[in-house]
Structure formats: structure tokens, C-alpha cells
Design an enzyme around this catalytic site. Structure first.
Site, PDB file in Angstrom:
ATOM      1  N   LYS A 125      15.984 -16.473  54.299  1.00 47.19           N
ATOM      2  CA  LYS A 125      17.324 -15.969  54.020  1.00 47.19           C
ATOM      3  C   LYS A 125      18.408 -16.823  54.708  1.00 47.19           C
ATOM      4  O   LYS A 125      18.108 -17.657  55.562  1.00 47.19           O
ATOM      5  CB  LYS A 125      17.437 -14.508  54.460  1.00 47.19           C
ATOM      6  CG  LYS A 125      16.523 -13.561  53.662  1.00 47.19           C
ATOM      7  CD  LYS A 125      16.853 -13.519  52.186  1.00 47.19           C
ATOM      8  CE  LYS A 125      16.479 -12.223  51.492  1.00 47.19           C
ATOM      9  NZ  LYS A 125      15.074 -12.143  51.041  1.00 47.19           N
TER      10      LYS A 125
HETATM   11  C1  LIG Z   1      14.531 -10.505  50.802  1.00 42.64           C
HETATM   12  C2  LIG Z   1      15.035  -9.325  50.098  1.00 42.64           C
HETATM   13  C3  LIG Z   1      14.755  -8.021  50.522  1.00 42.64           C
HETATM   14  C4  LIG Z   1      13.736  -7.708  51.578  1.00 42.64           C
HETATM   15  O1  LIG Z   1      13.927  -8.304  52.789  1.00 42.64           O
HETATM   16  P1  LIG Z   1      12.686  -8.568  53.775  1.00 42.64           P
HETATM   17  O2  LIG Z   1      13.354  -8.886  55.066  1.00 42.64           O
HETATM   18  O3  LIG Z   1      11.942  -9.759  53.226  1.00 42.64           O
HETATM   19  O4  LIG Z   1      11.868  -7.357  53.821  1.00 42.64           O
HETATM   20  C5  LIG Z   1      15.366  -6.959  49.889  1.00 42.64           C
HETATM   21  N1  LIG Z   1      16.190  -7.158  48.845  1.00 42.64           N
HETATM   22  C6  LIG Z   1      16.462  -8.393  48.379  1.00 42.64           C
HETATM   23  C7  LIG Z   1      17.406  -8.540  47.240  1.00 42.64           C
HETATM   24  C8  LIG Z   1      15.881  -9.521  48.974  1.00 42.64           C
HETATM   25  O5  LIG Z   1      16.133 -10.726  48.474  1.00 42.64           O
END
Ligand SMILES: *Cc1c(COP(=O)(O)O)cnc(C)c1O
Length: 400
Positions: free
Chosen positions: A186
Site C-alpha cells: 500500500k
Molecule cells: C488492501 C485492501 C484491503 C485490506 O487491507 P489488508 O491490510 O491487506 O488487510 C481492504 N480493502 C481494499 C480496497 C484493499 O485494497
């Protein structure tokens, strides 16, 4: 795109402060930690950066969704509306708390279509989860207005869009609460981690207690062991090391976004040469976190032809109609009601009744848009040669 590109001395310094204190736990150890509360500091700084009064750190973006839904009091019998183009985590959280996911179309924003949202609201709708996909905001003000008129909560899944704004106001701060992810890929990362922001002190308190087995976090005699509790909870606590890395990363977020914007503008200029090309509708260009660049071709066939050229040039783009993690007709495990449980829960409820059935052809507008959309992730540190190669590839693609 990912914050790991810019790991440096700041992250090391922050982590060392935690290791030097010897305290990895966000609560307790008052004498030993000498005032170092990295998770608390990260919560406060992140919330205030994103125009909110309260932050609740958790273990992941998925945990953030679950804790937020619990905090809002959503559960079995409730419908939660989200969009058919998102990461699976959004609806996994809805299923995990026992509610029913309902899916809307996306429009040219590549996010929730408010017109379709209106059609999907029923007397059972308790919460709406617009997702700010691929770094750019949904039509969030319109969605919040629709929800407010019907007394429905809005939880903004902002996992992919920290740093994204509309007229200076950050995503996650428009609805009742907003969730973020700091997983490894991210925009800012703590390895694993998540955050919920809100202006609602009561909601924050509930989430804070729920994410830590119900602990009331007050100054009780007997310390943590003497804490009282109002309800059952679970453990979604963030570690001090993650909070420390988060602080360093947050300090770099504006730089990350400005780099993205520079690199995206160069690619957009090159892609403009493609006949019939159009661009994703961005609510506020200045507020685009620009972690992705998305453009539409005339139709699916045109987008395949263009991507073939891009691939041949070593610069293939993502087409989310081909990817199996982000688009509704590709979620065979959801459509096929596949689960580990012997009872079939959450797809099968009491008395062996199927709780809901999904039709893979239910979102034709999304299928059209996603089928002809090509997407490039934007790097923070793209080198000039790579960028030039992508531009050459896009110009070649203009010939087919
Ligand atoms: C990455 C993501 C999540 C989940 O996040 P994690 O930290 O990987 O559990 C939820 N919603 C969206 C749109 C994402 O891209």
C-alpha cells in the site's frame, strides 16, 4: 506506489526508539517506556492529517473494516452495500460479521455509481461502503447525502487511497468513519497494519474497546488487569514497531503523492495519443493520490489490442477484468458459496437455508468499463529510462 520504496533512516530511527525502550506493547509498561507511545502517536497524527479527530490503529485493513462494522453495530440481518469492483477484503469483512453484501455498479470514477446505489437500498440496508479504488476518490459527497437522507451509515474503504482528497478534504473523513490499510504493497506501509478514522468519539471508544477484548483503557486500580468491560471483543492490536514505521511513512506521504502525480502526468500525456482514449473521471485532479493511472479504450477488443502492444514493449498494463481478486464475476468462491465451515456459514444460514445468491452477470455497466480499462501502478521512484520506455510503448499503442 508502495511506501517500501522510500524506507530510509527515518524508519530505522523510529524502530530503534521502540527497541531501545524494550516495549513492543502499545498499552501498559508505563515506567519502562519513558513516554514512548508510537501507536498512540501514529493514531493521533494520522487522524489529524486526514481531517479527523480520532484514529484507531489495528492489525490490517481487513481488521479495520471488521472493527468499524462492529463499532457501527452492523450484524446478521443487515445488508451492507459496496461496489462490485474492490479487493475481496471489503466483502469478506461484511460476511465475517454475519451481514449480507450487496454490490453496486461502478461508473467512470471506477468507484461506486450513486445512481445504482439508490436502486440497491432496501429497508435492511444498515451501512454503505464506497471504496476509493486505485488511489482516487469516489463520488463521496453524493453518496453521503444519499445515505444521510435514509439514516444509513457510510464507512469509506480508503485502503488504496491515503493522501487522496476532494477540495483538500481527505478520503475517510466524509462518512461516519474511514478505514485504511498499511499492508506491504500500500501507499504507506507498516508491513501489516490498518487504521480507522472518525469524528465520532463514541464510535471511536467502542472500536477501541472491541479491538482489545473489551478493555475500557481507563486508569483502573490494578492496571490492565483491573480494566472493566462493556462487551466482548477480540484482539486486533497494532504493535509499537508498526506504529513507529507508520509515523516515519506518514511523514513521507505528501512527497509520495507529489511524485505519483508527476509520473502520472507524463504517462497521461503519452496515452493521449491513442485514438478514442478517455480517462478515468477524477473528482479533483489535485487531490488524486495518483498511485494508479487508469484509462479507457473504445471497447474490450481495442483494450486487448493496445495491451498486446504494451506487453510486447515490456510495459503491459493491468486489466482488472482478467485479474481474479478485484472484480465480481471473477470471485468464483463468493459466487460458488465456498467456505471452510461444515455448516456452509456464512452462505448457508439456520435450517440449511441459502442466505443469498449471486448472478455473475449482475453488473453489466461495470463489466463494460472494467473490460476496456487499462491500469498502470505508479511508482514513487520510477527512473527516467523506465518512464521513457512506457511513453514509447503508449505511443506505439496509438498506431493499432
Ligand atoms: C488492501 C485492501 C484491503 C485490506 O487491507 P489488508 O491490510 O491487506 O488487510 C481492504 N480493502 C481494499 C480496497 C484493499 O485494497
Amino acid at each position: 506506489m508502495p511506501g517500501f520504496e522510500v524506507f530510509g533512516e527515518e524508519e530505522k530511527q523510529q524502530v530503534n526508539e521502540v527497541l531501545d525502550s524494550g516495549v513492543l506493547f502499545r498499552y501498559e509498561f508505563k515506567d519502562q517506556r519513558k513516554g514512548v507511545y508510537k501507536v498512540k502517536e501514529f493514531e493521533n497524527k494520522f487522524a489529524s492529517y486526514a481531517n479527523s479527530t480520532h484514529g484507531q490503529a489495528v492489525t490490517s485493513g481487513s481488521a479495520a473494516l471488521k472493527v468499524a462494522l462492529m463499532g457501527l453495530g452492523v450484524g446478521p440481518g443487515d445488508e451492507v452495500i459496496t461496489q462490485g469492483f474492490t479487493f475481496v477484503a471489503t466483502w469478506e469483512a461484511i460476511l465475517e460479521i454475519g451481514a449480507t453484501p450487496v454490490f453496486t455498479e461502478v461508473d467512470e470514477t471506477m468507484n461506486m455509481d450513486p445512481a445504482d446505489l439508490k436502486k440497491k437500498i432496501t429497508a435492511k440496508t444498515k451501512c454503505i461502503i464506497p471504496v476509493h479504488m486505485l488511489g482516487a476518490p469516489a463520488r463521496i459527497e453524493e453518496i453521503v447525502a444519499i445515505a444521510k437522507a435514509k439514516n444509513i451509515f457510510v464507512l469509506e474503504d480508503s485502503a488504496q487511497a491515503p493522501g487522496a482528497r476532494i477540495n483538500g478534504k481527505h478520503v475517510g473523513s466524509f462518512g461516519d468513519c474511514g478505514t485504511f490499510s498499511f499492508d506491504s504493497v500500500k501507499t504507506i506501509t507498516t508491513g501489516e497494519g490498518g487504521m480507522i478514522i472518525t469524528d465520532n468519539a463514541d464510535l471511536w471508544r467502542t472500536m477501541s474497546e472491541y479491538h482489545d477484548h473489551g478493555h475500557d483503557h481507563l486508569d483502573n486500580p490494578g492496571g490492565r488487569g483491573g480494566d472493566k468491560r462493556r462487551f466482548i471483543g477480540s484482539n486486533y492490536r497494532m504493535m509499537e514497531i508498526q506504529g513507529a514505521i507508520g509515523l516515519a511513512q506518514l511523514g513521507k506521504l505528501d512527497y509520495i503523492v507529489s511524485q505519483h502525480q508527476k509520473h502520472k502526468a507524463i504517462l497521461k500525456e503519452a496515452a493521449s495519443a491513442i485514438p478514442g482514449v478517455s480517462f478515468r473521471h477524477i473528482m479533483d485532479e489535485k487531490g488524486d493520490s495518483a498511485s494508479f493511472f487508469s484509462f479507457f479504450l473504445q471497447d474490450k477488443e481495442h483494450s486487448s489490442r493496445v495491451n498486446e502492444v504494451l506487453r510486447a514493449e515490456g510495459c503491459g498494463a493491468i486489466n482488472f477484468a482478467e485479474n481474479t481478486w478485484h472484480f465480481y464475476p471473477k470471485w468464483e468462491h463468493l459466487l460458488g458459496a465456498k467456505t471452510c465451515t461444515a455448516s456452509g456459514w456464512p452462505f448457508v444460514g439456520g435450517e440449511n437455508r441459502k442466505r443469498f445468491v449471486y448472478d455473475p452477470a449482475a453488473l453489466p455497466q461495470s463489466a463494460d468499463l472494467i473490460g476496456r480499462c487499462l491500469v498502470y501502478p505508479i511508482a514513487v521512484k520510477t527512473d527516467e529510462a523506465k518512464l521513457a520506455q512506457m511513453c514509447t510503448a503508449l505511443k506505439k499503442a496509438a498506431q493499432v
